[in-house]
Design a protein around this motif. Structure first.
Motif, PDB file in Angstrom:
ATOM      1  N   ARG A  30       0.835  -1.208   0.000  1.00  0.00           N
ATOM      2  CA  ARG A  30       0.000   0.000   0.000  1.00  0.00           C
ATOM      3  C   ARG A  30       0.865   1.253   0.000  1.00  0.00           C
ATOM      4  O   ARG A  30       0.603   2.196  -0.727  1.00  0.00           O
ATOM      5  N   SER A  31       1.890   1.245   0.823  1.00  0.00           N
ATOM      6  CA  SER A  31       2.800   2.389   0.892  1.00  0.00           C
ATOM      7  C   SER A  31       3.479   2.618  -0.459  1.00  0.00           C
ATOM      8  O   SER A  31       3.522   3.746  -0.960  1.00  0.00           O
ATOM      9  N   THR A  34       0.822   3.741  -3.156  1.00  0.00           N
ATOM     10  CA  THR A  34       0.348   5.103  -2.900  1.00  0.00           C
ATOM     11  C   THR A  34       1.386   6.126  -3.313  1.00  0.00           C
ATOM     12  O   THR A  34       1.061   7.133  -3.938  1.00  0.00           O
ATOM     13  N   ARG A  35       2.655   5.881  -2.978  1.00  0.00           N
ATOM     14  CA  ARG A  35       3.709   6.817  -3.348  1.00  0.00           C
ATOM     15  C   ARG A  35       3.925   6.835  -4.856  1.00  0.00           C
ATOM     16  O   ARG A  35       4.333   7.832  -5.416  1.00  0.00           O
ATOM     17  N   SER A  39      -2.948   8.514  -3.868  1.00  0.00           N
ATOM     18  CA  SER A  39      -3.954   7.838  -3.045  1.00  0.00           C
ATOM     19  C   SER A  39      -5.262   7.574  -3.785  1.00  0.00           C
ATOM     20  O   SER A  39      -5.992   6.653  -3.441  1.00  0.00           O
ATOM     21  N   ALA A  42      -4.756   4.173  -5.454  1.00  0.00           N
ATOM     22  CA  ALA A  42      -4.065   3.149  -4.663  1.00  0.00           C
ATOM     23  C   ALA A  42      -4.964   1.976  -4.285  1.00  0.00           C
ATOM     24  O   ALA A  42      -4.549   0.819  -4.386  1.00  0.00           O
ATOM     25  N   ASP A  43      -6.177   2.247  -3.842  1.00  0.00           N
ATOM     26  CA  ASP A  43      -7.049   1.153  -3.416  1.00  0.00           C
ATOM     27  C   ASP A  43      -7.375   0.198  -4.561  1.00  0.00           C
ATOM     28  O   ASP A  43      -7.347  -1.022  -4.391  1.00  0.00           O
TER      29      ASP A  43
END
Length: 175
Positions: A30-31, A34-35, A39, A42-43
């Motif tokens: 996830r990190s 996202t980066r 965001s 990301a999901d």
């Protein structure tokens, strides 16, 4: 429990082992995602990554490389989404006033200011920077994840670091 053992158990149909593998992989993936993409996407990318891990786990021949294998899947899906979202253009031309000034300490995990600045680097260089510095993977592992030659990974890392360095030196020069 050892991750390699969990992979072997999950490959034989052990649902609890699969769930534990996915739980342990969730935060780092996830990190990274996202980066890499922001965001907003990301999901969706994390969900698609988890689904691909579930579908392809039985074909993983070397259980010891599970972690880097998951990052490879996430990278492929993220880059595909970036291309479709037309976010693949370089971000190095952003005005300096939008960049965050920071002073990262060597040997410490990257802080939010560093990660915000990394967003200004092209996605290709950003992926190598994040894998190498945020997830503490070697350049060889990063290259394998991104399916690029080690020389390309070094070039992307060098380009990303130079972009960050140029920002730091331009901030220190008197106006």
């Amino acid at each position: 429990m050892d991750q390699t053992l969990l992979v072997l158990l999950a490959q034989t149909g052990d649902r609890a082992a699969l769930e534990q593998l996915l739980r342990e992989s969730y935060a780092p993936l996830r990190s990274y995602i996202t980066r890499l993409v922001g965001s907003a996407m990301a999901d969706d990318i994390l969900q698609e990554t988890s689904l691909q891990i579930f579908r392809k786990l039985r074909f993983l021949r070397e259980p010891a490389v599970f972690r880097t294998w998951t990052f490879r899947i996430a990278s492929r899906i993220a880059f595909s989404h970036l291309k479709h979202a037309l976010r693949w253009q370089p971000l190095e031309d952003a005005p300096p006033d939008q960049l965050t000034i920071l002073n990262p300490s060597l040997g410490e995990p990257p802080d939010d200011a560093f990660l915000a600045l990394v967003d200004r680097v092209s996605p290709a260089s950003r992926a190598v920077l994040l894998l190498h510095y945020q997830h503490d993977l070697s350049l060889e592992e990063s290259a394998a994840i991104l399916e690029i030659p080690i020389g390309t990974a070094k070039s992307r890392l060098h380009y990303g670091v130079n972009t960050l360095r140029k920002h730091f030196t331009s901030e220190r020069k008197p106006a």
